[in-house]
Design an enzyme around this catalytic site. Structure first.
Site, PDB file in Angstrom:
ATOM      1  N   LYS A  93       0.848  -1.192   0.000  1.00  0.00           N
ATOM      2  CA  LYS A  93       0.000   0.000   0.000  1.00  0.00           C
ATOM      3  C   LYS A  93       0.874   1.227   0.000  1.00  0.00           C
ATOM      4  O   LYS A  93       1.769   1.362   0.859  1.00  0.00           O
ATOM      5  CB  LYS A  93      -0.905   0.014   1.249  1.00  0.00           C
ATOM      6  CG  LYS A  93      -1.916   1.171   1.231  1.00  0.00           C
ATOM      7  CD  LYS A  93      -3.083   0.844   0.343  1.00  0.00           C
ATOM      8  CE  LYS A  93      -4.009   2.040   0.120  1.00  0.00           C
ATOM      9  NZ  LYS A  93      -3.501   2.967  -0.907  1.00  0.00           N
ATOM     10  N   GLN A 114       7.005   3.837   4.106  1.00  0.00           N
ATOM     11  CA  GLN A 114       5.605   3.410   4.084  1.00  0.00           C
ATOM     12  C   GLN A 114       5.398   2.113   4.857  1.00  0.00           C
ATOM     13  O   GLN A 114       4.341   1.907   5.463  1.00  0.00           O
ATOM     14  CB  GLN A 114       5.156   3.238   2.637  1.00  0.00           C
ATOM     15  CG  GLN A 114       3.648   3.296   2.432  1.00  0.00           C
ATOM     16  CD  GLN A 114       3.091   4.702   2.452  1.00  0.00           C
ATOM     17  OE1 GLN A 114       3.693   5.612   1.895  1.00  0.00           O
ATOM     18  NE2 GLN A 114       1.968   4.894   3.102  1.00  0.00           N
ATOM     19  N   LYS A 117       5.071   3.185   8.561  1.00  0.00           N
ATOM     20  CA  LYS A 117       3.892   4.039   8.714  1.00  0.00           C
ATOM     21  C   LYS A 117       2.624   3.196   8.649  1.00  0.00           C
ATOM     22  O   LYS A 117       1.722   3.334   9.486  1.00  0.00           O
ATOM     23  CB  LYS A 117       3.881   5.088   7.607  1.00  0.00           C
ATOM     24  CG  LYS A 117       2.735   6.085   7.683  1.00  0.00           C
ATOM     25  CD  LYS A 117       2.608   6.895   6.409  1.00  0.00           C
ATOM     26  CE  LYS A 117       3.880   7.588   6.046  1.00  0.00           C
ATOM     27  NZ  LYS A 117       3.723   8.446   4.839  1.00  0.00           N
ATOM     28  N   LYS A 129       5.525   1.868  -2.957  1.00  0.00           N
ATOM     29  CA  LYS A 129       5.458   3.212  -3.529  1.00  0.00           C
ATOM     30  C   LYS A 129       5.729   3.095  -5.025  1.00  0.00           C
ATOM     31  O   LYS A 129       6.395   2.162  -5.472  1.00  0.00           O
ATOM     32  CB  LYS A 129       6.492   4.138  -2.886  1.00  0.00           C
ATOM     33  CG  LYS A 129       6.105   5.603  -2.909  1.00  0.00           C
ATOM     34  CD  LYS A 129       5.034   5.946  -1.878  1.00  0.00           C
ATOM     35  CE  LYS A 129       4.707   7.424  -1.884  1.00  0.00           C
ATOM     36  NZ  LYS A 129       3.725   7.775  -0.843  1.00  0.00           N
ATOM     37  N   GLY A 168      -2.905   8.177  -4.465  1.00  0.00           N
ATOM     38  CA  GLY A 168      -2.298   9.391  -4.970  1.00  0.00           C
ATOM     39  C   GLY A 168      -1.125   9.846  -4.108  1.00  0.00           C
ATOM     40  O   GLY A 168      -0.921   9.387  -2.991  1.00  0.00           O
ATOM     41  N   ASP A 169      -0.357  10.749  -4.648  1.00  0.00           N
ATOM     42  CA  ASP A 169       0.742  11.409  -3.932  1.00  0.00           C
ATOM     43  C   ASP A 169       1.003  12.700  -4.706  1.00  0.00           C
ATOM     44  O   ASP A 169       0.114  13.186  -5.425  1.00  0.00           O
ATOM     45  CB  ASP A 169       1.973  10.489  -3.867  1.00  0.00           C
ATOM     46  CG  ASP A 169       3.062  11.000  -2.925  1.00  0.00           C
ATOM     47  OD1 ASP A 169       2.781  11.854  -2.075  1.00  0.00           O
ATOM     48  OD2 ASP A 169       4.212  10.533  -3.039  1.00  0.00           O
ATOM     49  N   ASN A 244      -2.654  19.707  -0.913  1.00  0.00           N
ATOM     50  CA  ASN A 244      -3.693  19.123  -0.072  1.00  0.00           C
ATOM     51  C   ASN A 244      -3.302  19.018   1.391  1.00  0.00           C
ATOM     52  O   ASN A 244      -4.070  19.369   2.293  1.00  0.00           O
ATOM     53  CB  ASN A 244      -4.065  17.719  -0.578  1.00  0.00           C
ATOM     54  CG  ASN A 244      -5.295  17.739  -1.460  1.00  0.00           C
ATOM     55  OD1 ASN A 244      -5.840  18.802  -1.759  1.00  0.00           O
ATOM     56  ND2 ASN A 244      -5.737  16.571  -1.877  1.00  0.00           N
ATOM     57  N   SER A 380      -7.040   5.689   3.415  1.00  0.00           N
ATOM     58  CA  SER A 380      -7.014   4.782   2.267  1.00  0.00           C
ATOM     59  C   SER A 380      -7.379   3.367   2.696  1.00  0.00           C
ATOM     60  O   SER A 380      -8.105   2.652   1.992  1.00  0.00           O
ATOM     61  CB  SER A 380      -5.630   4.791   1.614  1.00  0.00           C
ATOM     62  OG  SER A 380      -5.407   5.975   0.880  1.00  0.00           O
TER      63      SER A 380
END
Length: 448
Positions: A93, A114, A117, A129, A168-169, A244, A380
């Site tokens: 993810k 990630q 996290k 990623k 998204g990123d 954002n 997410s």
């Protein structure tokens, strides 16, 4: 006698030797490994089981060509990547980044971050990623669509709702997600909503996903301040960036009583002593995609400073929300000198190692990205749950779940730091707590 420090040193040296030139990835690994000596001393099985060697190596790195045709009819070729770092806790993810700076080093660093996290969220997510060196800025909708379709035509072979779930990123918003999801359906012939998150509300997206990273950051900051003599209410806040994360961090901080006086973009920063007009900022940056100088001109009675660092603006709370290594040692010293009392990372690894050292030396509270930035992936994960049940929760439920997750992440990081003799060191607490969850799963599942 078992030497934990030597084992960690050997692991780091191996990463340096096997990843020449990949400075960001090496920095990310170093930041984690230097925190782990206490836990490795107590659990030598992590070394015996090869965890330190395995956890720093991606399970898979996919690289591919992305050809597309621009509006002039000229064929362009970009590079696409997906780094599938760890699936020990669940499907890979992590976001997709479209920016000219994207390369394997950047994505390995982001994928490694990630892993931990995602572990902290408790939602059963692995880490990964991806992205491309394509820059959507200045491109037409048609060009963005054609690129996204070409990108997904290849990526579709490597993802799935129970395999790898992108999101998204930087450079990848609702427009890009929509184009990619449509192409995924075309390529696979499946309506598999859970394959990608950040979708539009009308086709499987979740309420509060747009707000999640910024809101989650501020929820984490709120928890950091509970046992201090000050709070968000009445605080002077500076954020970096104006996308954002920065926008919604500013919105939530304002809702909780703070005055957000400055933000930035690649051209400079704006100082608005009355507090940023967030509706105007959103219109300028999200809708019109203009520079902050336009905000300053239309807002009036505020100052736009070109080409300078936003960290020279006096604040009580600093929220770096732009990109990696944006806040260096000099900036940290400037913040400390102006009375800043808390820094929390809204972007991925936005503080350099020197900056973090200065922050600790000066007694400034520090919220690390692995914990403070987890709101986006947490929501997410909630979107994936909704897709699995063919459900859609309302905004209030999603926001409440996000608040609960971020509160739990803070409690976990704080308690873990205390357990290992480093009270208040939330960075160490986040690294150790995330590492233990992944390492225990790796031991349980054997050498794979």
């Amino acid at each position: 006698m078992f030497d934990a420090d030597a084992a960690l040193h050997d692991a780091l040296e191996s990463v340096v030797a096997r990843n020449p030139g990949q400075k960001l990835f090496r920095q990310a690994v170093h930041e984690v490994l230097e925190s782990l000596a206490p836990v490795v001393r107590q659990h030598p099985e992590y070394v015996g089981g090869g965890i330190l060697k395995r956890i720093v190596e991606p399970e898979r790195v996919v690289s591919f060509r992305v050809p597309w045709v621009d509006d002039s009819g000229v064929i362009q070729v970009q590079r696409g990547f997906r780094v599938q770092f760890s699936s020990d806790l669940g499907p890979y993810k992590g976001g997709l980044r479209f920016h000219r700076s994207v390369d394997e080093d950047t994505l390995k660093f982001l994928g490694f971050e990630q892993v931990f996290k995602n572990a902290l969220t408790g939602l059963g997510l692995g880490g990964g990623k991806g992205g491309s060196d394509f820059d959507p800025h200045g491109k037409s909708d048609g060009e963005v669509m054609r690129f996204c379709q070409s990108f997904m035509a290849e990526l579709a072979h490597h993802i799935g709702a129970d395999l790898d779930v992108p999101a998204g990123d930087i450079g990848v918003g609702a427009r890009e997600i929509g184009y990619m999801y449509g192409q995924y359906r075309k390529v696979t012939g499946r309506n598999e909503a859970g394959v990608i998150t950040g979708k539009g509300i009308g086709y499987g997206g979740s309420w509060a996903r747009t707000e999640a990273t910024g809101y989650g950051l501020v929820y984490y900051v709120r928890e950091m301040l509970r046992e201090t003599d000050f709070s968000l209410d009445g605080s002077r806040v500076v954020v970096s960036g104006s996308g954002n994360v920065a926008l919604y961090a500013a919105r939530k901080a304002t809702q909780l009583g703070a005055t957000v006086v400055a933000c930035s973009d690649s051209s400079g920063y704006v100082v608005d002593e009355r507090g940023l007009d967030l509706d105007l900022l959103a219109d300028v940056k999200d809708v019109r995609r203009e520079r902050l100088s336009v905000y300053a001109k239309e807002r009036g009675d505020c100052e736009f400073v070109e080409g300078r660092s936003v960290w020279e603006v006096q604040c009580d709370i600093a929220l770096p929300c732009a990109t990696q290594n944006e806040l260096d040692g000099d900036a940290a010293r400037t913040l400390a000198g102006s009375g800043c009392r808390l820094v929390a990372e809204g972007a991925n690894m936005p503080c350099t190692e020197e900056a973090v050292e200065v922050i600790h030396e000066k007694g400034i509270l520090f919220g690390p990205a692995k914990a403070a930035n987890a709101g986006g992936v947490a929501t997410s994960g909630l979107e994936m749950r909704q897709n699995a049940g063919r459900l859609q929760w309302d905004f209030e439920r999603v926001d409440s779940e996000l608040d609960r997750i971020m509160t739990n992440i803070y409690a976990t990081t704080a308690a873990t730091a205390e357990e290992y003799g480093m009270p208040g060191d939330l960075a160490a607490g986040a690294n150790i707590a995330g590492f233990r969850r992944v390492a225990d799963a790796m031991l349980a599942q054997g050498v794979i």
